[in-house]
Design a protein around this motif. Structure first.
Motif, PDB file in Angstrom:
ATOM      1  N   ASP A   1     -14.570 110.414   4.265  1.00  0.00           N
ATOM      2  CA  ASP A   1     -13.245 110.249   4.859  1.00  0.00           C
ATOM      3  C   ASP A   1     -13.097 108.954   5.641  1.00  0.00           C
ATOM      4  O   ASP A   1     -12.779 108.959   6.833  1.00  0.00           O
ATOM      5  N   ASP A   2     -13.366 107.849   4.998  1.00  0.00           N
ATOM      6  CA  ASP A   2     -13.015 106.537   5.548  1.00  0.00           C
ATOM      7  C   ASP A   2     -12.996 105.538   4.396  1.00  0.00           C
ATOM      8  O   ASP A   2     -13.326 105.871   3.262  1.00  0.00           O
ATOM      9  N   VAL A   3     -12.576 104.327   4.676  1.00  0.00           N
ATOM     10  CA  VAL A   3     -12.364 103.337   3.616  1.00  0.00           C
ATOM     11  C   VAL A   3     -13.635 103.089   2.812  1.00  0.00           C
ATOM     12  O   VAL A   3     -13.613 103.109   1.581  1.00  0.00           O
ATOM     13  N   LEU A   4     -14.750 102.852   3.478  1.00  0.00           N
ATOM     14  CA  LEU A   4     -15.994 102.573   2.749  1.00  0.00           C
ATOM     15  C   LEU A   4     -16.589 103.840   2.149  1.00  0.00           C
ATOM     16  O   LEU A   4     -17.071 103.837   1.021  1.00  0.00           O
TER      17      LEU A   4
ATOM     18  N   THR B   1     -24.810  98.328  10.967  1.00  0.00           N
ATOM     19  CA  THR B   1     -23.410  98.642  10.719  1.00  0.00           C
ATOM     20  C   THR B   1     -22.892  97.662   9.681  1.00  0.00           C
ATOM     21  O   THR B   1     -23.291  96.492   9.653  1.00  0.00           O
ATOM     22  N   ASP B   2     -22.066  98.138   8.816  1.00  0.00           N
ATOM     23  CA  ASP B   2     -21.498  97.311   7.759  1.00  0.00           C
ATOM     24  C   ASP B   2     -20.598  96.243   8.384  1.00  0.00           C
ATOM     25  O   ASP B   2     -19.806  96.548   9.288  1.00  0.00           O
ATOM     26  N   LYS B   3     -20.713  95.023   7.899  1.00  0.00           N
ATOM     27  CA  LYS B   3     -19.895  93.933   8.429  1.00  0.00           C
ATOM     28  C   LYS B   3     -18.404  94.184   8.194  1.00  0.00           C
ATOM     29  O   LYS B   3     -17.569  93.565   8.831  1.00  0.00           O
ATOM     30  N   LYS B   4     -18.098  95.104   7.293  1.00  0.00           N
ATOM     31  CA  LYS B   4     -16.700  95.446   7.024  1.00  0.00           C
ATOM     32  C   LYS B   4     -16.156  96.447   8.040  1.00  0.00           C
ATOM     33  O   LYS B   4     -15.032  96.911   7.909  1.00  0.00           O
ATOM     34  N   ARG B   5     -16.963  96.773   9.057  1.00  0.00           N
ATOM     35  CA  ARG B   5     -16.552  97.727  10.094  1.00  0.00           C
ATOM     36  C   ARG B   5     -16.540  97.044  11.468  1.00  0.00           C
ATOM     37  O   ARG B   5     -17.350  97.351  12.341  1.00  0.00           O
ATOM     38  N   PRO B   6     -15.618  96.124  11.709  1.00  0.00           N
ATOM     39  CA  PRO B   6     -15.611  95.417  13.005  1.00  0.00           C
ATOM     40  C   PRO B   6     -15.367  96.352  14.195  1.00  0.00           C
ATOM     41  O   PRO B   6     -15.895  96.106  15.281  1.00  0.00           O
TER      42      PRO B   6
END
Length: 153
Positions: free
Chosen positions: A24-27, A126-131
């Motif tokens: 339940d999130d974008v990634l 943490t994924d760099k796509k998760r600022p």
């Protein structure tokens, strides 16, 4: 509502709610498969985690509802004079609970658990796509001291 939180080791009956949060999130929606029945790979992974005394899949609950999850792995190292580290992965909170302090409480629990296990260091990626996640971890006191690298196999 946050004061009603209970933390415990996940049970196999929690898997449905856990996988639902992971997806339940974008990634997560791109890499997880929340369907019924759950893919066997989730059950096998859960069983491997549960059988390993250095892995804990922890859920945060309000009543019977699983509202948060994280995996904490304890690893012995020869570095730091044979010290232990804890690594946190797979952190998710239920979308209905985001912004209410649940993540902070989940991490407070994990930090204390790492101390109980004698760890000298708590680490995560943490994924760099998760600022937003990066800012959250920094507010908790985590520092980006190393450059992490991964190789997909």
């Amino acid at each position: 509502m946050i004061n009603e939180l209970d933390f415990r080791i996940a049970e196999e009956t929690d898997l449905d709610q856990i996988v639902q949060m992971l997806a339940d999130d974008v990634l997560g929606s791109q890499r997880e498969r929340y369907e019924q029945p759950l893919p066997v790979s989730y059950i096998e992974a859960f069983q491997a985690i549960s059988a390993d005394p250095n892995n804990e899949l922890v859920v945060a609950c309000i009543g019977d509802d699983v509202v948060g999850v994280l995996q904490i792995t304890f690893t012995p190292y020869l570095t730091y004079q044979g010290g232990w580290r804890a690594t946190i992965e797979g952190v998710r909170t239920a979308s209905s609970m985001r912004g209410k302090g649940l993540g902070t409480e989940l991490f407070k629990w994990a930090i204390e658990r790492a101390k109980e296990r004698g760890c000298h260091l708590l680490q995560l990626t943490t994924d760099k796509k998760r600022p937003d996640a990066l800012r959250f971890y920094e507010k908790l006191g985590f520092e980006a001291t190393h450059e992490g690298m991964k190789m997909k196999l």
